[in-house]
Write a protein that holds these residues in place. Structure first.
Motif, PDB file in Angstrom:
ATOM      1  N   THR A 178      13.252  35.937  98.675  1.00 57.12           N
ATOM      2  CA  THR A 178      12.629  35.971  97.351  1.00 57.12           C
ATOM      3  C   THR A 178      12.074  34.610  96.961  1.00 57.12           C
ATOM      4  O   THR A 178      10.917  34.484  96.530  1.00 57.12           O
ATOM      5  CB  THR A 178      13.648  36.435  96.294  1.00 57.12           C
ATOM      6  OG1 THR A 178      14.129  37.731  96.641  1.00 57.12           O
ATOM      7  CG2 THR A 178      13.009  36.487  94.910  1.00 57.12           C
ATOM      8  N   GLU A 179      12.895  33.570  97.121  1.00 55.75           N
ATOM      9  CA  GLU A 179      12.448  32.223  96.740  1.00 55.75           C
ATOM     10  C   GLU A 179      11.382  31.691  97.699  1.00 55.75           C
ATOM     11  O   GLU A 179      10.473  30.970  97.284  1.00 55.75           O
ATOM     12  CB  GLU A 179      13.638  31.273  96.686  1.00 55.75           C
ATOM     13  CG  GLU A 179      14.669  31.630  95.630  1.00 55.75           C
ATOM     14  CD  GLU A 179      14.089  31.657  94.219  1.00 55.75           C
ATOM     15  OE1 GLU A 179      13.051  30.999  93.978  1.00 55.75           O
ATOM     16  OE2 GLU A 179      14.678  32.329  93.356  1.00 55.75           O
ATOM     17  N   ARG A 232       7.977  32.774  96.804  1.00 57.36           N
ATOM     18  CA  ARG A 232       7.466  32.106  95.604  1.00 57.36           C
ATOM     19  C   ARG A 232       6.964  30.694  95.887  1.00 57.36           C
ATOM     20  O   ARG A 232       6.344  30.074  95.025  1.00 57.36           O
ATOM     21  CB  ARG A 232       8.574  32.036  94.545  1.00 57.36           C
ATOM     22  CG  ARG A 232       8.980  33.385  93.974  1.00 57.36           C
ATOM     23  CD  ARG A 232      10.231  33.276  93.122  1.00 57.36           C
ATOM     24  NE  ARG A 232      10.551  34.548  92.481  1.00 57.36           N
ATOM     25  CZ  ARG A 232      11.724  34.835  91.920  1.00 57.36           C
ATOM     26  NH1 ARG A 232      12.693  33.917  91.936  1.00 57.36           N
ATOM     27  NH2 ARG A 232      11.919  36.013  91.351  1.00 57.36           N
ATOM     28  N   MET A 290       1.785  30.998  93.238  1.00 56.94           N
ATOM     29  CA  MET A 290       2.838  30.125  93.767  1.00 56.94           C
ATOM     30  C   MET A 290       2.627  28.699  93.270  1.00 56.94           C
ATOM     31  O   MET A 290       1.502  28.199  93.241  1.00 56.94           O
ATOM     32  CB  MET A 290       2.811  30.121  95.300  1.00 56.94           C
ATOM     33  CG  MET A 290       3.229  31.438  95.929  1.00 56.94           C
ATOM     34  SD  MET A 290       3.415  31.318  97.735  1.00 56.94           S
ATOM     35  CE  MET A 290       1.731  30.967  98.208  1.00 56.94           C
TER      36      MET A 290
END
Length: 326
Positions: free
Chosen positions: A120-121, A124, A1
């Motif tokens: 999803t984001e 991350r 990340m």
């Protein structure tokens, strides 16, 4: 990340502002809404942002083009219903609302798509900010509960700046930092008045319900910080001349998220949030500022421990001739 922040802003707004500059009347169009203003300040502080939004209709098309010009990674879910907007008149120096529309409620298909993109984001990014919509009718609070729970369970740091049903939805879902204003605590029934003792009790109640740390902004008064299980603290922002108080709380949230994304601790995050909020009130643009100015103000933030047993009298502790625990 990487060291970025994901900002969940499901219902941003197209803001239209009328201003008077000398002899000319000017019309300004900007992206707006809590999440957009937070995003703007986070990027000002040098931390990249992925902004997750839902846009629809002619207003959404216009807003999408404006958001493309912001220094962010934009993830858009298209929806059938139109995006919200407002028109403000600031020709006399104050904000007068001419008209507004928060946008139509999102349907389940829109919410499912937006949830998938946002999750999803968020996976991350080390830090995710959950920002609220302008109207409680636009987005189902359950998407906030699911995001807070799933991101926290997978190692993410969730910062929530919410009120009402949205705040209640995330409380037992692993929120690391909850930022709330004293007005929201009163409106939501967590506090009966704005006294320090009453607000501290409300903040402790929110911690027991699941928020690890709670920050309570109080308009022009020092904020209250309840960090993990440590003592309550009073956060004195540097004294600066007020130009527009709107957006100070959003800038505080942004400062906290930016520091946590860089790996900083909560005290540094609170100092930076207070400095960013103080700078924002000196400007007419919401969520705006310069990183160099925030850095200069950070060392001027005073954090003073509070004796919670003293309640109402605790606010003046350390106010004169004491730099607190700098």
């Amino acid at each position: 990340m990487d060291k970025r922040v994901m900002v969940f802003a499901p219902a941003p707004l197209l803001t239209v502002t009328i201003e008077q500059q000398a002899d000319a009347v000017e019309l300004h169009l900007h992206p707006g809404g809590q999440g957009v203003w937070q995003t703007r300040m986070i990027t000002c502080l040098g931390v990249p942002v992925t902004l997750c939004v839902s846009l629809g209709g002619e207003v959404g098309d216009t807003l999408g083009r404006l958001l493309d010009e912001e220094d962010v990674t934009l993830r858009v879910v298209r929806r059938g219903a139109s995006t919200g907007w407002y028109v403000h008149d600031r020709r006399d120096g104050s904000r007068a609302e001419i008209a507004e529309d928060p946008g139509a409620p999102m349907v389940r298909h829109d919410i499912d798509d937006l949830y998938t993109v946002t999750l999803t984001e968020g996976l991350r990014a080390p830090v995710s900010v959950l920002s609220g919509p302008a109207s409680p009718d636009v987005v189902d609070p359950d998407i906030y509960r699911r995001l807070a729970a799933d991101l926290s369970a997978n190692g993410g740091i969730v910062v929530a700046d919410l009120s009402g049903d949205y705040l209640r939805a995330v409380l037992d879902s692993g929120v690391a930092v909850l930022k709330v204003s004293h007005e929201e605590l009163i409106d939501d029934g967590y506090a009966d008045d704005d006294s320090v003792g009453t607000l501290l009790a409300a903040g402790r109640a929110l911690q027991r319900k699941g928020a690890t740390s709670v920050l309570i902004s109080r308009a022009g008064e020092p904020a209250l910080a309840l960090l993990d299980d440590g003592p309550a603290r009073l956060v004195h922002a540097p004294p600066l001349e007020l130009a527009d108080h709107h957006g100070a709380g959003d800038s505080m949230t942004a400062g906290v998220a930016a520091v946590l994304a860089r790996g900083g601790d909560m005290e540094e995050a609170v100092r930076t949030g207070a400095a960013a909020g103080a700078l924002n009130v000196t400007r007419h643009g919401l969520g705006t500022g310069r990183a160099e100015a925030v850095r200069e103000l950070v060392d001027r933030v005073r954090i003073v421990p509070l004796d919670e047993s003293e309640g109402h009298g605790a606010e003046n502790d350390g106010a004169e001739g004491d730099d607190g625990d700098r």
